[in-house]
Design an enzyme around this catalytic site. Sequence first.
Site, mmCIF file in Angstrom:
data_model
loop_
_atom_site.group_PDB
_atom_site.id
_atom_site.type_symbol
_atom_site.label_atom_id
_atom_site.label_comp_id
_atom_site.label_asym_id
_atom_site.label_seq_id
_atom_site.Cartn_x
_atom_site.Cartn_y
_atom_site.Cartn_z
ATOM 1 N N GLY A 242 10.860 -21.473 -10.292
ATOM 2 C CA GLY A 242 9.434 -21.739 -10.298
ATOM 3 C C GLY A 242 8.803 -21.559 -11.662
ATOM 4 O O GLY A 242 7.798 -22.205 -11.988
ATOM 5 N N GLU B 176 9.451 -24.739 -13.452
ATOM 6 C CA GLU B 176 8.546 -25.745 -12.895
ATOM 7 C C GLU B 176 7.122 -25.550 -13.409
ATOM 8 O O GLU B 176 6.396 -26.528 -13.641
ATOM 9 C CB GLU B 176 8.597 -25.683 -11.372
ATOM 10 N N GLU C 208 18.025 -22.919 -7.819
ATOM 11 C CA GLU C 208 17.782 -22.842 -6.375
ATOM 12 C C GLU C 208 18.998 -23.230 -5.541
ATOM 13 O O GLU C 208 19.194 -22.718 -4.434
ATOM 14 C CB GLU C 208 16.586 -23.725 -5.998
#
Length: 258
Positions: free
Chosen positions: A116, A119, A139
């Site tokens: 994340g 991202e 992930e």
Amino acid sequence: MAGRPPEPATTTVVLSVDDAVATIRIDRPEKRNALDTATRAELIACLDWAGATPDVRAVVVTGTGGSFAAGADLGETDRIDPLAMRAMLRERRVYHAVAECPVPVIAMIDGYCLGGGCELAMSADLRIASADSVFGQPEIALAIIPGGGGTQRLPRLVGLGQAMRLILTGDRIDAATALRLGLVEQVVPAGELEAATRELCGRITRHARPALTLAKQAVRASAELPLQAGLALETELLCLASTSDESAERLAAFRRGS
């Protein structure tokens, strides 16, 4: 300062403003700045505040303690109900807040930039990293997939094949590789990151906010619109930019100088 809205209250994020640049620092060093619910909400509040503050012309998002953000706080998502997850993920998210912020957002990356966190960096307009930074979408090792835009933004930055490789293997890459692939725009020695980011921001914030906002909107649209539609939008935004007081003043000064 007149016209500046009240700053949001925060506990896991530190907000500061200097020379038209709002710096938002994730401050969970004990968790390597993992993104939990509270941190995401505070990031959104700070980004919205910066976007609504007239004297802010750029935003820097970064982390403290040697990490940008080492991913999501997985302790919060343990055994979450899939339907509850879907409802949560359909709400406005921090990645959208970055992309929607009307002024340029720069990710200043040092250390871990994973999951994340990667991202979050990809949702920014520009990325500058220290040579010590590490990137990845791990992930797949948890039998899940990126869920903060990684499957969509990563191919747009590095190409389909490289995005497939990184997402399907979960491999980590260093800053030099991230630069070569196009995941970041600039890499500097670790001790020079703050100064290099300030210099980059200075080259941005010397320009008028309306023009920065419209330029960001036009360039971001290029990733979503067919060429002719993008060119039509560019024309409309150029005409809109030319109506600003700043445009009139700078064009007049240019003519006087010539």
